[in-house]
Design an enzyme around this catalytic site. Structure first.
Site, PDB file in Angstrom:
ATOM      1  NE  ARG A  84      -8.037  -7.106  -1.347  1.00  0.00           N
ATOM      2  CZ  ARG A  84      -7.217  -6.325  -1.279  1.00  0.00           C
ATOM      3  NH1 ARG A  84      -7.226  -5.132  -1.870  1.00  0.00           N
ATOM      4  NH2 ARG A  84      -6.145  -6.555  -0.352  1.00  0.00           N
ATOM      5  CD  GLU A 121      -2.850  -1.508   1.808  1.00  0.00           C
ATOM      6  OE1 GLU A 121      -3.015  -0.894   2.671  1.00  0.00           O
ATOM      7  OE2 GLU A 121      -3.448  -2.693   3.025  1.00  0.00           O
ATOM      8  CE  LYS A 170      -3.093   0.080  -2.519  1.00  0.00           C
ATOM      9  NZ  LYS A 170      -4.488  -0.469  -3.146  1.00  0.00           N
TER      10      LYS A 170
END
Ligand SMILES: [Zn+2]
Length: 274
Positions: A261, A3, A53
């Site tokens: 997620r 991240e 990212k």
């Protein structure tokens, strides 16, 4: 997937190794990038910067190497001409007379000028980066903007167009720090709670960058360590700690899935209200 804090630290590492130096050797794995091996040799590395990212290494004369590591990419820094022991496939090498910056197994690498960089489908859609000096007022305003205020925080925090660099562990930890249930939407919150969210987003992301992955504050981490807790137990408030007690209230931590997620919640610290 790394991240924002991890990508920023990677950028720091690469900048320290090859920044302001001119490569004496470059290697690209992909055939269509081979011509750049010659173009970039001898051109000074002027900047190494994380974008969400993704990572951009900028050279003089407007050459920029963009890379996104996806799940598997990994950078190594070695003394010039040396290689790590790894079964991964080398995709990019930038070697100065001091160091080699080596990228293995990345799924996306490209070379661009600043115009294409600006129009890049990933980079052009990124929201403000929490590690680039954005202020809490901007984050609060953004949360209450029409395009975001009706979405749950669980989905917003994975949207790189909302805030860039936030991923799955930061999502859990930011919402815990702000005491916000992930199903809540910005429009459900008081102004104070929105302010708290903005500050938590900055604090947690900044702390993870500074400490190399810790989202708990120093005093709590030190206390838990002194009680004999392992890193996996004191590193985060909730993330990866399902079934264990919340560090603050003692309630068992729940694990569930939201927006595809895994996410962790303390039902007692993060109340859902109408
Ligand atoms: Zn709790």
């Amino acid at each position: 997937m790394p991240e924002g804090p991890e990508v920023h630290r990677e950028a720091d590492k690469i900048r320290n190794a090859i920044g302001e130096q001119s490569p004496i050797y470059l290697y690209f794995y992909h055939d269509h990038l081979k011509p750049f091996e010659r173009d970039l040799t001898g051109k000074q590395v002027q900047n190494v910067e994380a974008y969400g990212k993704g990572l951009v290494i900028s050279f003089e004369e407007d050459f920029h190497i963009y890379s996104h590591n996806q799940l598997y990419g990994k950078w190594f820094i070695k003394p010039a001409g040396e290689y790590p022991k790894t079964n991964r496939e080398l995709r990019l090498e930038i070697r100065t007379d001091r160091n080699s910056a080596l990228l293995y197994s990345a799924s996306e690498i490209d070379v661009m000028d600043s115009v294409s960089l600006h129009e890049h489908p990933y980079l052009s859609k990124l929201g403000p980066d929490l590690l680039k000096g954005v202020d809490p007022e901007t984050i609060a305003e953004r949360s209450l903007d029409d395009q975001f205020r009706r979405k749950s925080f669980a989905s917003l925090l994975l949207d790189q167009g909302f805030l860039s660099g936030v991923g799955n562990y930061l999502r859990t930890e930011i919402l815990y720090d702000a005491r916000i249930h992930p199903k809540m939407r910005p429009m459900d919150l008081s102004d104070e709670a929105v302010d708290k969210f903005s500050k938590s987003a900055l604090t947690i992301t900044g702390r993870s960058y500074q400490t190399g992955g810790l989202t708990t504050p120093d005093d709590l981490a030190i206390k838990l360590k002194s009680e004999g807790k392992m890193r996996r137990d004191y590193r985060h408030f909730l993330f990866g700690r399902d079934g264990k007690p919340c560090h603050i209230c003692g309630e068992n931590i729940q694990k569930t899935r939201m927006s595809g997620r895994r996410i962790y919640i303390c039902d007692s610290c993060q109340k859902q209200y109408d």
